[in-house]
Design a protein around this motif. Structure first.
Motif, mmCIF file in Angstrom:
data_model
loop_
_atom_site.group_PDB
_atom_site.id
_atom_site.type_symbol
_atom_site.label_atom_id
_atom_site.label_comp_id
_atom_site.label_asym_id
_atom_site.label_seq_id
_atom_site.Cartn_x
_atom_site.Cartn_y
_atom_site.Cartn_z
ATOM 1 N N ASP A 380 44.344 29.210 -51.594
ATOM 2 C CA ASP A 380 45.652 28.753 -51.099
ATOM 3 C C ASP A 380 46.666 29.883 -51.051
ATOM 4 O O ASP A 380 47.575 29.882 -50.204
ATOM 5 N N SER A 381 46.530 30.841 -51.955
ATOM 6 C CA SER A 381 47.518 31.929 -52.034
ATOM 7 C C SER A 381 47.125 33.159 -51.217
ATOM 8 O O SER A 381 47.884 34.119 -51.148
ATOM 9 N N GLU A 382 45.957 33.152 -50.568
ATOM 10 C CA GLU A 382 45.480 34.330 -49.840
ATOM 11 C C GLU A 382 46.243 34.537 -48.537
ATOM 12 O O GLU A 382 46.869 33.610 -47.999
ATOM 13 N N ASP A 383 46.187 35.753 -48.035
ATOM 14 C CA ASP A 383 46.723 36.075 -46.705
ATOM 15 C C ASP A 383 45.697 35.602 -45.678
ATOM 16 O O ASP A 383 44.572 36.096 -45.644
ATOM 17 N N LYS A 384 46.079 34.636 -44.848
ATOM 18 C CA LYS A 384 45.127 34.036 -43.916
ATOM 19 C C LYS A 384 44.630 35.030 -42.855
ATOM 20 O O LYS A 384 43.613 34.798 -42.215
ATOM 21 N N LYS A 386 43.773 38.040 -43.781
ATOM 22 C CA LYS A 386 42.753 38.771 -44.528
ATOM 23 C C LYS A 386 42.266 37.905 -45.692
ATOM 24 O O LYS A 386 42.544 38.176 -46.855
ATOM 25 N N PRO A 387 41.548 36.821 -45.384
ATOM 26 C CA PRO A 387 41.109 35.900 -46.444
ATOM 27 C C PRO A 387 40.124 36.553 -47.405
ATOM 28 O O PRO A 387 39.411 37.496 -47.052
ATOM 29 N N PHE A 388 40.096 36.018 -48.623
ATOM 30 C CA PHE A 388 39.227 36.567 -49.655
ATOM 31 C C PHE A 388 37.762 36.227 -49.367
ATOM 32 O O PHE A 388 37.422 35.087 -49.044
ATOM 33 N N SER A 389 36.906 37.210 -49.538
ATOM 34 C CA SER A 389 35.459 36.958 -49.482
ATOM 35 C C SER A 389 35.028 36.338 -50.805
ATOM 36 O O SER A 389 35.788 36.333 -51.787
ATOM 37 N N ASP A 390 33.807 35.823 -50.862
ATOM 38 C CA ASP A 390 33.301 35.242 -52.111
ATOM 39 C C ASP A 390 33.233 36.283 -53.219
ATOM 40 O O ASP A 390 33.510 35.983 -54.381
ATOM 41 N N GLU A 391 32.889 37.508 -52.861
ATOM 42 C CA GLU A 391 32.830 38.584 -53.852
ATOM 43 C C GLU A 391 34.218 38.896 -54.394
ATOM 44 O O GLU A 391 34.403 39.115 -55.596
ATOM 45 N N LYS A 392 35.220 38.875 -53.488
ATOM 46 C CA LYS A 392 36.594 39.128 -53.910
ATOM 47 C C LYS A 392 37.080 38.023 -54.849
ATOM 48 O O LYS A 392 37.730 38.297 -55.866
ATOM 49 N N ILE A 393 36.741 36.773 -54.526
ATOM 50 C CA ILE A 393 37.119 35.649 -55.386
ATOM 51 C C ILE A 393 36.460 35.788 -56.747
ATOM 52 O O ILE A 393 37.075 35.534 -57.787
ATOM 53 N N ARG A 394 35.198 36.227 -56.760
ATOM 54 C CA ARG A 394 34.493 36.431 -58.035
ATOM 55 C C ARG A 394 35.235 37.435 -58.903
ATOM 56 O O ARG A 394 35.422 37.225 -60.110
ATOM 57 N N LEU A 417 33.454 22.173 -52.300
ATOM 58 C CA LEU A 417 34.847 21.838 -52.018
ATOM 59 C C LEU A 417 35.123 21.719 -50.523
ATOM 60 O O LEU A 417 36.251 21.438 -50.121
ATOM 61 N N GLN A 418 34.063 21.955 -49.705
ATOM 62 C CA GLN A 418 34.164 21.892 -48.239
ATOM 63 C C GLN A 418 35.215 22.871 -47.709
ATOM 64 O O GLN A 418 35.983 22.564 -46.800
ATOM 65 N N ILE A 419 35.225 24.061 -48.299
ATOM 66 C CA ILE A 419 36.101 25.143 -47.841
ATOM 67 C C ILE A 419 35.251 26.109 -47.031
ATOM 68 O O ILE A 419 34.225 26.593 -47.512
ATOM 69 N N PRO A 420 35.632 26.404 -45.784
ATOM 70 C CA PRO A 420 34.828 27.304 -44.957
ATOM 71 C C PRO A 420 34.814 28.727 -45.491
ATOM 72 O O PRO A 420 35.626 29.098 -46.346
ATOM 73 N N SER A 421 33.900 29.533 -44.970
ATOM 74 C CA SER A 421 33.798 30.934 -45.397
ATOM 75 C C SER A 421 35.018 31.722 -44.932
ATOM 76 O O SER A 421 35.817 31.248 -44.115
ATOM 77 N N SER A 422 35.140 32.948 -45.426
ATOM 78 C CA SER A 422 36.318 33.774 -45.105
ATOM 79 C C SER A 422 36.430 34.052 -43.613
ATOM 80 O O SER A 422 37.536 34.093 -43.062
ATOM 81 N N THR A 423 35.289 34.228 -42.931
ATOM 82 C CA THR A 423 35.345 34.503 -41.483
ATOM 83 C C THR A 423 35.894 33.313 -40.709
ATOM 84 O O THR A 423 36.584 33.471 -39.695
#
Length: 428
Positions: A380-384, A386-394, A417-423
């Motif tokens: 929710d707080s990411e820059d849309k 430049k969304p966070f990748s799964d590795e970045k979230i980790r 959570l039915q949240i799409p990937s960063s791309t």
């Protein structure tokens, strides 16, 4: 080898009738317990009254013959009844009405036509042309999409688009549904030579469509959720208070105890019914005592949740509670099944407080629901742009919350959570 007799003392658990009844009543919810006692009251003449001691429980006394106004003609209409009632608003020729009614009865629960037009015509001894006309009448009913034969037709019936655009939308939905799912505006606009603005507006309309319009006419019976107890804070401490309906009180008619000269068979019958009531009383007491111990344990183990919210839920399993209370896991499972408690954040099922844990490097466990909450907060707080990748979230979970999990776990929770990937979250 030779045979010999040996005396041996052995301790064994035996499932007697009293224990079986205690186990049965333990797993009852409040409403199920009330239903059970209502049936018991009918068959046991010794029971004079069952006191629930609260007007909020949605049941009347068995001696109350009054009927609430809302219960008169309270039969719910089915989807088919709703559709047939709407026919009176249409100008349908008399000879066409039986064909339309047959078509309505051939719709499945999702709202789709479940019969081939040719078979429909044969069954009604009419022509395909008349069947198609009948289908148009059905598809004009509410909700929009009723009577469709395919998903694409269902969506088209719900869209507000001119007729000349229908072939384009049908082709898109039938052959390139993945483009719609991914909301790939540019690809669709280029392929069909449409403006991106038009395609985006179309996607927005499709989002509002219901894929199973029949479900909008479902008439499901309301199921009351009645909490067993209330958890509240007073003078800086968390307290547990049980509602009276969680432990109903049975009153026996004393006249049966003083009856004389009634014969052996009658005495035996009365004694059996007395025993039945006493066993039920013990089972209710066992249910109340076990439930109180379990909830008190949950309050202690999940104290951070009550103080700070869902993100502070701790790892907790049935075995943890069973070990703490020195009870069997199956007893804890029965005790929390279909049970709810009133908390400052609302009515919650007891199994909400049971959380699988992710083992950390320091030996502690983080609750899966808490990790999911942190993932949602980070996204929710990411820059849309430049969304966070799964590795970045980790990495952010490790840096900000001291939670160490694998990238695959992040991906699994994100998908749950039915949240799409960063791309797919990226905005241009």
């Amino acid at each position: 080898m030779k045979l010999q007799l040996v005396n041996e003392q052995v301790l064994q658990w035996k499932m007697n009738q009293s224990l079986m009844q205690s186990i049965q009543i333990l797993q009852f919810s409040s409403t199920e317990l009330v239903d059970y006692l209502k049936e018991l009251e009918k068959e046991n003449p010794l029971i004079e009254e069952i006191n629930y001691d609260d007007a909020n429980i949605p049941y009347r006394s068995s001696t109350d013959n009054t009927i609430a106004p809302g219960e008169i003609n309270a039969n719910e209409l089915s989807m088919y009844d709703h559709l047939k009632k709407q026919l009176y608003t249409l100008n349908i020729p008399e000879g066409m009405r039986p064909i339309v009614l047959f078509g309505i009865d051939s719709i499945n629960e999702s709202g789709y036509l479940d019969i081939d037009l040719l078979l429909w015509a044969e069954q009604c001894q009419t022509t395909v042309e008349k069947v198609e006309q009948a289908l148009k009448f059905i598809q004009s009913l509410e909700p929009a999409g009723i009577g469709a034969r395919t998903l694409s037709e269902c969506i088209v019936l719900q869209l507000n688009i001119p007729s000349e655009e229908v072939p384009f939308v049908n082709d898109l939905l039938n052959n390139h549904l993945e483009w719609v799912a991914e909301e790939d505006v540019e690809v669709v606009a280029t392929h069909y030579e449409k403006s991106p603005a038009y395609v985006k507006e179309l996607f927005d309309q499709i989002k509002t469509c219901h894929p199973k319009p029949g479900h909008l006419l479902d008439t499901k019976i309301d199921h009351y959720i009645i909490p067993e107890a209330s958890i509240y804070k007073e003078n800086g401490k968390w307290h547990l208070s049980f509602y009276s309906w969680s432990a109903p009180k049975l009153t026996i008619n004393d006249d049966y105890y003083h009856m004389k000269g009634i014969g052996k068979e009658t005495e035996k019958y009365i004694k059996e019914k007395q025993t039945q009531v006493e066993m039920v009383k013990k089972a209710i007491a066992y249910r109340s005592n076990t439930l109180e111990r379990v909830i008190q344990c949950i309050i202690e183990k999940q104290s951070l949740f009550f103080e700070h919210g869902a993100h502070m839920l701790q790892s907790l399993t049935l075995k943890d509670i069973a070990d703490e209370l020195e009870l069997h896991v199956s007893t804890i499972s029965r005790a929390i099944a279909q049970k709810y408690v009133q908390t400052p954040t609302g009515i919650l099922p007891l199994n909400f407080f049971l959380q699988t844990g992710i083992k950390q490097t320091n030996g502690t466990k983080a609750a899966a629901s808490a990790v999911k909450k942190f993932i949602v907060d980070l996204i929710d707080s990411e820059d849309k742009r430049k969304p966070f990748s799964d590795e970045k979230i980790r990495r952010l979970l490790a840096d900000h919350y001291d939670i160490t999990i694998a990238r695959r776990t992040v991906m699994k929770y994100r998908e749950q959570l039915q949240i799409p990937s960063s791309t797919k979250r990226k905005e241009r």
